[in-house]
Design an enzyme around this catalytic site. Sequence first.
Site, short mmCIF file in Angstrom:
data_model
loop_
_atom_site.label_atom_id
_atom_site.label_comp_id
_atom_site.label_asym_id
_atom_site.label_seq_id
_atom_site.Cartn_x
_atom_site.Cartn_y
_atom_site.Cartn_z
N ASP A 102 -35.73 33.03 70.89
CA ASP A 102 -35.11 32.81 69.59
C ASP A 102 -35.81 31.74 68.74
O ASP A 102 -35.21 31.17 67.85
CB ASP A 102 -33.65 32.40 69.79
CG ASP A 102 -33.48 31.30 70.83
OD1 ASP A 102 -34.42 30.49 71.00
OD2 ASP A 102 -32.42 31.23 71.47
N GLU A 124 -35.37 38.43 76.84
CA GLU A 124 -34.15 37.61 76.71
C GLU A 124 -33.37 38.03 75.46
O GLU A 124 -32.94 37.20 74.66
CB GLU A 124 -34.48 36.12 76.69
CG GLU A 124 -33.28 35.24 77.03
CD GLU A 124 -33.62 33.76 77.03
OE1 GLU A 124 -33.87 33.21 78.11
OE2 GLU A 124 -33.62 33.14 75.94
N GLU A 138 -31.52 29.18 65.93
CA GLU A 138 -31.83 30.14 66.98
C GLU A 138 -30.92 31.37 66.98
O GLU A 138 -31.36 32.48 67.27
CB GLU A 138 -31.78 29.45 68.35
CG GLU A 138 -32.92 28.49 68.61
CD GLU A 138 -32.65 27.09 68.09
OE1 GLU A 138 -33.46 26.20 68.38
OE2 GLU A 138 -31.63 26.88 67.38
N HIS A 219 -31.95 17.58 73.34
CA HIS A 219 -32.88 17.65 72.21
C HIS A 219 -32.39 18.55 71.08
O HIS A 219 -33.09 18.71 70.08
CB HIS A 219 -34.24 18.20 72.70
CG HIS A 219 -34.17 19.65 73.10
ND1 HIS A 219 -33.71 20.04 74.33
CD2 HIS A 219 -34.49 20.78 72.43
CE1 HIS A 219 -33.75 21.36 74.41
NE2 HIS A 219 -34.21 21.84 73.27
N ARG A 221 -31.01 20.28 67.80
CA ARG A 221 -30.89 19.81 66.41
C ARG A 221 -29.44 19.52 66.03
O ARG A 221 -29.16 18.58 65.30
CB ARG A 221 -31.45 20.87 65.44
CG ARG A 221 -32.96 20.96 65.40
CD ARG A 221 -33.38 21.93 64.30
NE ARG A 221 -34.82 22.07 64.22
CZ ARG A 221 -35.51 23.00 64.87
NH1 ARG A 221 -34.87 23.86 65.64
NH2 ARG A 221 -36.82 23.07 64.74
N HIS A 251 -37.08 13.59 74.96
CA HIS A 251 -37.87 14.35 73.99
C HIS A 251 -38.48 13.39 72.98
O HIS A 251 -37.85 12.40 72.58
CB HIS A 251 -36.96 15.37 73.29
CG HIS A 251 -37.69 16.48 72.62
ND1 HIS A 251 -38.37 16.32 71.43
CD2 HIS A 251 -37.85 17.79 72.96
CE1 HIS A 251 -38.91 17.47 71.07
NE2 HIS A 251 -38.61 18.38 71.99
#
Length: 410
Positions: A102, A124, A138, A219, A221, A251
């Site tokens: 994604d 996936e 995503e 990590h 967003r 990260h």
Amino acid sequence: MARAHPRLKVLSIFGTRPEAIKMAPLVKALAAEPGIDSHICITGQHQTMLQQVLDMFELKADYTLDVMTPGQTLNTLTAALYAAIDPVLEQVQPDKVLVHGDTTSALVAAMSAFHRRIPVAHIEAGLRTGDIHQPWPEEMNRRNIDLISDHLFTPTEASRRNVLGERLQGKSFVTGNTVIDALQMTAERIDRNRQLRVALDRQFNFLVPGRKVLLVTGHRRENFGEGFLDICKALRTLARRDDVQIVYPVHLNPNVLGPVTEHLGDLPNVHLIKPLDYLSFVRLMQLAHVILTDSGGVQEEAPSLGKPVLVMRDVTERPEAVTAGTVRLVGTDPDTIVRGVCELFDDDALWRRISQAANPYGDGKACSRIVDALMGRPVDEFVVEPPARRPAPTEAQRPAAPLRSVSRLH
């Protein structure tokens, strides 16, 4: 003399480290198939970490794109990817393009192939949260990729039901997740090689035998800002326990690195370390007692290693693990995180019940199923088997004795 059947030309396009991990065993399987002419194009979002994965699986990219620039937005990245991918498609002239998951690179690669009427295979496929803003971007990316794909390789039966319910035109197969193939290959390599384990454990020589390890990754967003401040608050509370040691490969995104270093950098039993290569991270998962994460891939991998997972998100596109009992959603509320971790550290029966649940994401044969489907052969689809009792930890799964040096971010 009979004419040789033409080989199927397949171009796999990926760009981030998680994509590389999940695509690497598949690309190896494609290369080993006599009827397939396999090519690799990497878009290079995580160039250094991505190269580590390719090296580990002994893979070499045929095309490497240079699309990343400082301060890049998703729109400027998308534009750069379209401009860079199209000439590769023109040169290779593939029969099929394979993309994973994604990411923005997966979306642009799929759309670029679609514009050239090249069939797309989505690895996936079918994951859904039902909210296009979680995870962002995503969820929208994967929906669009599924819409234009000819082959939909879903990791679970539930993800296949998603694509069937949307009446997509692509043909779907339940394959399991290729990340389990990658994990099993890597864990077996570690378990077989004591010298390798000793070398890997030198990175974690700050671990104190007898103290349980809480492995943290974060990590996403959607957790930037207040979310990470709440996560740090929870970890500071957990760090007061004298039976816990927290390991956090941080990260390098400033939105993660900044608050984590500021709020956790002064705690002696919180080890903020640099991002790990995949081999080292699998070893660290083996050594962990509980994993606290906002990652998608870790939700799939950890159950294969018998590790309970607490997910710092409000929704997940991987509900099978929640149903199976290997994963619990705790969001970013500090009290909920602390309560969830403490329950698993204090209740041995609960920990054993979760650690022995069946992994709903794969059996290590996803790549062979995908190759069979691409070649038009019958596919023995993935079905979750009842869990077997998990054996006691082997020597490979126990922490080594501590050494002296410690590599920290601060």
